[in-house]
Design a protein around this motif. Structure first.
Motif, mmCIF file in Angstrom:
data_model
loop_
_atom_site.group_PDB
_atom_site.id
_atom_site.type_symbol
_atom_site.label_atom_id
_atom_site.label_comp_id
_atom_site.label_asym_id
_atom_site.label_seq_id
_atom_site.Cartn_x
_atom_site.Cartn_y
_atom_site.Cartn_z
ATOM 1 N N GLU A 61 111.653 -11.650 -8.323
ATOM 2 C CA GLU A 61 112.780 -11.879 -9.716
ATOM 3 C C GLU A 61 113.536 -9.749 -10.567
ATOM 4 N N ILE A 121 105.621 -14.691 -24.493
ATOM 5 C CA ILE A 121 106.201 -16.011 -24.707
ATOM 6 C C ILE A 121 105.105 -16.863 -25.171
ATOM 7 N N TYR A 152 103.568 -18.259 -11.978
ATOM 8 C CA TYR A 152 103.573 -16.743 -12.859
ATOM 9 C C TYR A 152 102.283 -16.723 -13.061
ATOM 10 N N GLN A 197 114.340 -26.827 -13.281
ATOM 11 C CA GLN A 197 115.772 -26.650 -14.233
ATOM 12 C C GLN A 197 117.174 -26.145 -13.855
ATOM 13 N N ARG A 235 105.389 -8.610 -25.222
ATOM 14 C CA ARG A 235 106.611 -9.330 -24.833
ATOM 15 C C ARG A 235 106.011 -11.252 -25.104
ATOM 16 N N LYS A 244 108.493 -23.970 -22.174
ATOM 17 C CA LYS A 244 108.723 -25.680 -22.129
ATOM 18 C C LYS A 244 108.409 -25.185 -20.240
ATOM 19 N N TYR A 265 106.309 -12.299 -19.888
ATOM 20 C CA TYR A 265 106.359 -12.016 -18.613
ATOM 21 C C TYR A 265 106.724 -10.448 -18.297
ATOM 22 N N GLU A 300 113.142 -26.014 -28.932
ATOM 23 C CA GLU A 300 114.724 -25.605 -28.716
ATOM 24 C C GLU A 300 114.224 -24.641 -26.927
ATOM 25 N N SER A 301 115.495 -25.035 -27.025
ATOM 26 C CA SER A 301 115.882 -23.696 -26.037
ATOM 27 C C SER A 301 114.689 -22.638 -25.863
ATOM 28 N N GLY A 302 114.363 -21.835 -25.185
ATOM 29 C CA GLY A 302 113.392 -20.738 -25.460
ATOM 30 C C GLY A 302 112.260 -20.862 -25.776
ATOM 31 N N SER A 303 111.935 -21.804 -25.798
ATOM 32 C CA SER A 303 110.983 -21.695 -26.521
ATOM 33 C C SER A 303 109.402 -21.448 -25.757
HETATM 34 N N1 LIG Z 1 111.899 -14.652 -15.237
HETATM 35 C C1 LIG Z 1 110.888 -14.342 -17.099
HETATM 36 N N2 LIG Z 1 111.086 -12.650 -17.630
HETATM 37 C C2 LIG Z 1 110.984 -12.700 -18.513
HETATM 38 N N3 LIG Z 1 111.428 -13.144 -19.447
HETATM 39 C C3 LIG Z 1 111.821 -14.735 -19.582
HETATM 40 C C4 LIG Z 1 112.108 -14.885 -17.622
HETATM 41 N N4 LIG Z 1 111.830 -16.965 -18.011
HETATM 42 C C5 LIG Z 1 111.840 -16.970 -19.028
HETATM 43 N N5 LIG Z 1 111.998 -15.733 -19.784
HETATM 44 C C6 LIG Z 1 111.472 -15.986 -21.372
HETATM 45 O O1 LIG Z 1 110.962 -16.810 -21.851
HETATM 46 C C7 LIG Z 1 111.174 -17.571 -23.218
HETATM 47 C C8 LIG Z 1 110.949 -18.681 -22.832
HETATM 48 O O2 LIG Z 1 111.986 -19.486 -21.841
HETATM 49 P P1 LIG Z 1 111.916 -20.329 -21.024
HETATM 50 O O3 LIG Z 1 110.502 -21.352 -20.479
HETATM 51 O O4 LIG Z 1 112.640 -20.087 -19.768
HETATM 52 O O5 LIG Z 1 112.432 -21.442 -22.262
HETATM 53 P P2 LIG Z 1 112.149 -23.317 -22.463
HETATM 54 O O6 LIG Z 1 112.218 -23.950 -20.881
HETATM 55 O O7 LIG Z 1 111.868 -23.729 -23.713
HETATM 56 O O8 LIG Z 1 114.340 -23.199 -23.209
HETATM 57 C C9 LIG Z 1 112.501 -17.085 -23.156
HETATM 58 O O9 LIG Z 1 112.763 -16.629 -24.752
HETATM 59 C C10 LIG Z 1 112.645 -16.393 -22.118
HETATM 60 O O10 LIG Z 1 114.011 -15.346 -22.514
#
Ligand SMILES: Nc1ncnc2c1ncn2[C@@H]1O[C@H](COP(=O)(O)OP(=O)(O)O)[C@@H](O)[C@H]1O
Ligand SMILES: [Mg+2]
Length: 579
Positions: free
Chosen positions: A109, A350, A385, A416, A348, A374, A344, A369-372
């Motif tokens: 990725e 997550i 991962y 998703q 930072r 899940k 990731y 919320e989106s980005g939390s």
């Molecule tokens: N492959 C990735 N590389 C870097 N950051 C990621 C990646 N996938 C998701 N993120 C970050 O991780 C955070 C959580 O994402 P995600 O788990 O997809 O949230 P959700 O499913 O709750 O909407 C977000 O801030 C997103 O930007």
């Protein structure tokens, strides 16, 4: 000039060496026939001039009989070349693809773009194949031909040979000086062609966006600028090529004239015969061809090396680390995350100290919320991962100790992003499990409400999703993914917003089927519409990678915290649960 990658590729293909040697052998044999032919002609001509016609005819007949042998050797050489090239390229293709399959998801990725992978699998491999099969074999042929002819020239008259060998490099060097500017023009044209292609790809892959923002005029002018440059550079290089071709002709005439002048004087001195001069001139063509290729050869080697390097660069792709467990270790505990932290990227984080449990037969929802974070939790459970801190146990064993194929066989997932493979609708639904009957596929399609649509297609369930691609909406794709997960029916089910692309009516219908399917199953459901998780056993609410609330749905509603306020926002009928 570095050729490490070419050597590496050849070293990895030791099994093909005998074929390569055979190719060189046939090439060598055929090359040797060329000076032999010229020498036979020389003898024939000289004997005719001495009026020994019978002997002369003998040599001419030998020269003619040599031709079928030369043709046979040429055929064998081409035959073996084709086989050798394909045998070298095929294992690289296979190795490369299987490597991508077992590569670590984060590396692919982050480090590789889809276009880059596609270009390595496509253009680089094709390029390498062309170089090995075309240019390299051609070079071997010309080189051997040229060496054999040079030896032939030396046999006929070494004095004339020395003069000739001195003349050629000077003229070739001069030609190369002129052709440098052609190379520059060609490179500039290729760069502009690439740029034009980028604009075209941008245009066609985002046509609706481009139209809606009225930027096609801008795109048009960028494309026009790039192709104008290609045209300009190609015309200029064509002009230089014409000058070079004219010069080449002139130089070759001058060279032949010089050879004739020296030949006449050497005939006078008895150093060469008339037949010798004719044989010398015919062989000298091959020698000149060989010298002329030196520069071309170096360029082609550089090109081959660059293809080989891009393919060799894939060797250090980090592969997934497999453990040895392949059976469930604990009947009751399905998933357990304790104090899981994950990032990731460096600096930072997550997920922060996530604790979460799913017992056998339990359905757990993740809400937030989106980005939390899940989907990230789902990614960790599937071991796409690896978490940095904390303990993640799946089926009673640490996630790192699992054999990944065995682990993933035990998980049925609806991701998703609904993803369909290249293939028919049947294949797409049946992918998860071996030996699926047609009845099962039709039942799954009916369960997810797709049957009416599928039966309206001309080829029904055998329609290629590529063909139907334009006809499939996001929701239809999502339902195919749900059907696929249902067919796989593994012990752990992960649903990441499985109905997010469905309209409310369809969502209710699919939800009823999902609820039935999930009875007695262990599942994690990531929900965007809270009405879809009314029947779960436990809910975890996430915000910014932390669990901020958890409990049974009725308790969370009574507590009137985060979950309650989300339900109110979405208009979920709360009274039913609290009463
Ligand atoms: N492959 C990735 N590389 C870097 N950051 C990621 C990646 N996938 C998701 N993120 C970050 O991780 C955070 C959580 O994402 P995600 O788990 O997809 O949230 P959700 O499913 O709750 O909407 C977000 O801030 C997103 O930007
Ligand atoms: Mg998500």
């Amino acid at each position: 000039m570095k050729i490490n990658s070419i050597i590496n590729i050849l070293a990895n293909n030791k099994a093909q060496w005998p074929k390569l040697c055979l190719q060189v052998f046939f090439s060598l044999m055929r090359s040797i026939t060329l000076p032999i032919f010229s020498l036979l002609l020389k003898n024939g001509i000289d004997l005719s001039l001495q009026h020994q016609f019978e002997k002369a005819v003998f040599y001419f007949i030998l020269a003619i009989l040599l031709q079928p042998l030369t043709s046979l050797l040429l055929m064998l050489e081409c035959w073996v070349t084709g086989i050798t090239t394909e045998s070298i390229i095929l294992p690289i293709r296979k190795r490369f693809f299987s490597k991508l399959g077992s590569a670590q998801v984060p590396y692919i990725e982050k480090q590789m773009r889809t276009g880059d992978i596609a270009s390595r699998l496509n253009s680089d491999l094709e390029g390498l194949s062309d170089e090995f099969g075309g240019n390299m074999s051609w070079f071997i042929k010309i080189l051997l031909q040229s060496v054999a002819s040079a030896i032939g020239c030396l046999i006929v008259c070494w004095q004339l040979s020395l003069i000739y060998f001195f003349l050629i490099p000077i003229t070739i060097w001069g030609m190369q000086k002129i052709s440098v500017s052609i190379k520059k023009r060609k490179t500039a044209a290729s760069e502009s062609k690439g740029e034009a292609m980028n604009h075209a790809v941008d245009m066609f892959s985002n046509l609706s966006v481009i139209k809606s923002f009225h930027v096609y005029k801008e795109m048009n002018s960028r494309y026009a600028k790039a192709v104008d440059k290609v045209c300009e550079e190609n015309i200029k290089s064509q002009q230089i090529t014409s000058i070079i071709n004219a010069l080449k002709l002139f130089v070759s005439v001058v060279q032949t004239a010089v050879l004739f002048i020296f030949s006449l004087s050497f005939i006078g001195q008895g150093l060469i015969t008339v037949g010798g001069v004719i044989a010398f001139i015919s062989m000298s063509e091959f020698v000149r061809e060989g010298f002329g290729l030196v520069d071309y050869f170096i360029t082609a080697m550089r090109r081959t090396e660059s293809y080989a390097k891009r393919l060799n660069d894939l060797d250090p792709i980090p592969l997934e680390i497999n453990g040895s467990y392949n059976e469930q270790m604990n009947e009751n505990e399905i998933v357990s995350l304790s104090n899981i932290s994950f990032s990731y990227e460096e600096n930072r984080e997550i997920l922060h100290n996530i604790c979460l449990k799913i017992a056998q037969g339990q359905k757990v929802a993740l809400v937030g919320e989106s980005g939390s974070g899940k989907s990230t939790i789902i990614n960790l459970i599937c071991r796409f991962y690896t978490h940095q801190n904390g303990d993640l146990n799946i089926f009673g064993a640490s996630s790192e100790e699992w054999n990944l194929t065995a682990l993933r066989k035990k998980i049925s997932i609806v991701p998703q992003e609904p993803f369909l493979f290249n293939g028919t609708i049947t294949e797409n639904i049946a992918y998860g499990r071996e030996s699926v009957t047609e009845e099962e596929i039709i039942k799954a399609a009916k369960d997810v409400g797709l049957w009416t649509f599928i039966s309206s297609l001309e080829k029904g369930i055998d329609t290629e999703v590529g063909e139907a691609g334009a006809k499939l909406s996001g929701g239809q794709r999502q339902r195919i993914c749900i059907a696929r997960a249902m067919i796989k029916d593994a012990p752990l089910i992960l649903l990441d917003e499985p109905t997010s692309l469905l309209d409310v009516q369809m969502e209710v219908a699919v939800q009823t089927v999902l609820d039935q399917w999930l009875t007695d199953k262990s599942a994690i459901i990531v929900a965007h519409r809270l009405s879809t998780i009314q029947n779960v056993d436990y809910i975890y609410c996430l915000a910014d990678g932390k669990i901020i609330e958890e409990g049974r749905p009725e308790n969370l509603l009574m507590n009137k915290g985060y979950y309650y306020s989300m339900c109110v926002k979405q208009g979920v009928p709360i009274y039913k649960k609290t009463s």
